[in-house]
Design a protein around this motif. Structure first.
Motif, PDB file in Angstrom:
ATOM      1  N   GLN A  98     114.527  74.223  28.727  1.00  0.00           N
ATOM      2  CA  GLN A  98     114.212  73.598  30.022  1.00  0.00           C
ATOM      3  C   GLN A  98     114.997  74.315  31.115  1.00  0.00           C
ATOM      4  O   GLN A  98     116.200  74.557  30.993  1.00  0.00           O
ATOM      5  CB  GLN A  98     114.590  72.116  29.983  1.00  0.00           C
ATOM      6  CG  GLN A  98     114.311  71.349  31.233  1.00  0.00           C
ATOM      7  CD  GLN A  98     113.084  70.499  31.114  1.00  0.00           C
ATOM      8  OE1 GLN A  98     112.508  70.381  30.056  1.00  0.00           O
ATOM      9  NE2 GLN A  98     112.672  69.909  32.211  1.00  0.00           N
ATOM     10  N   GLY A  99     114.297  74.662  32.199  1.00  0.00           N
ATOM     11  CA  GLY A  99     114.946  75.321  33.340  1.00  0.00           C
ATOM     12  C   GLY A  99     115.242  76.790  33.100  1.00  0.00           C
ATOM     13  O   GLY A  99     115.897  77.435  33.926  1.00  0.00           O
ATOM     14  N   GLN A 107     110.058  73.252  33.784  1.00  0.00           N
ATOM     15  CA  GLN A 107     110.787  73.806  34.939  1.00  0.00           C
ATOM     16  C   GLN A 107     111.295  75.218  34.632  1.00  0.00           C
ATOM     17  O   GLN A 107     112.445  75.554  34.894  1.00  0.00           O
ATOM     18  CB  GLN A 107     111.918  72.882  35.352  1.00  0.00           C
ATOM     19  CG  GLN A 107     111.444  71.510  35.763  1.00  0.00           C
ATOM     20  CD  GLN A 107     112.569  70.541  36.001  1.00  0.00           C
ATOM     21  OE1 GLN A 107     113.708  70.773  35.600  1.00  0.00           O
ATOM     22  NE2 GLN A 107     112.268  69.451  36.669  1.00  0.00           N
ATOM     23  N   THR A 120     111.109  79.317  35.114  1.00  0.00           N
ATOM     24  CA  THR A 120     110.746  80.349  36.074  1.00  0.00           C
ATOM     25  C   THR A 120     110.102  81.486  35.287  1.00  0.00           C
ATOM     26  O   THR A 120     110.713  82.031  34.369  1.00  0.00           O
ATOM     27  CB  THR A 120     111.989  80.870  36.822  1.00  0.00           C
ATOM     28  OG1 THR A 120     112.611  79.772  37.483  1.00  0.00           O
ATOM     29  CG2 THR A 120     111.602  81.940  37.827  1.00  0.00           C
TER      30      THR A 120
END
Length: 169
Positions: free
Chosen positions: A165-166, A128, A130
């Motif tokens: 993550q993220g 996840q 970007t």
């Protein structure tokens, strides 16, 4: 202004050139030593990991199928890493020896970065993350496309490996 003083100047010039050559050789020797130390360190990590996984697989932990599968998968990852490093070291030595010629041409850097990013799509989605490729679409670089794709792939791989993550790249 006689022949002896001219000979002395020539000897001094020759001595300076020899000293510069010795200094360059010493710098190259030091760079080679650092390279060998770095390569040894990088190779030692996956080798140690593989040894640990093999030791664990020979213990009672191997009786658990899930643990065995996890160790085997991680061993494959470490083996792939060793193969990648070995191939890159061979390519580097071939480039240094002039045995490989670069296929230089103008290439769109944005397009190459997007191509490489697409190859990491599943990892990007899984973590996840970007990812923003912030390179002007008209930016061309004069390079060997294959080697530049490898370079970009290494950069993306490192960025993904060390981004939580993220996170955002």
């Amino acid at each position: 202004k006689d022949e002896i003083s001219e000979l002395a100047r020539q000897f001094n010039t020759m001595a300076e050139q020899l000293q510069n050559t010795f200094n360059q050789l010493a710098a190259e020797r030091d760079a080679l030593r650092r390279f060998i130390a770095d390569a040894s360190h990088e190779l030692r990590t996956p080798i140690t990991a593989l040894r640990n996984y093999l030791d664990l697989l020979q213990s009672s932990a191997a009786e658990d199928q899930q643990i065995r599968d996890e160790f085997l998968a991680e061993s494959q990852t470490q083996l792939d890493r060793l193969i990648w490093m070995t191939n890159n070291l061979l390519d580097l030595s071939r480039l240094d020896a002039g045995l490989i010629s670069l296929e230089l041409a103008s290439h769109d850097l944005h397009e190459m970065a997007e191509e490489v990013a697409h190859g990491f799509k599943s990892t990007i989605e899984e973590k996840q993350i970007t990812l923003l490729v912030n390179i002007p679409k008209s930016l061309t670089v004069y390079c060997d496309r294959h080697r530049m794709l490898m370079c970009l792939s290494n950069l993306f791989d490192n960025a993904l490996r060390f981004t939580p993550q993220g996170g955002f790249i």
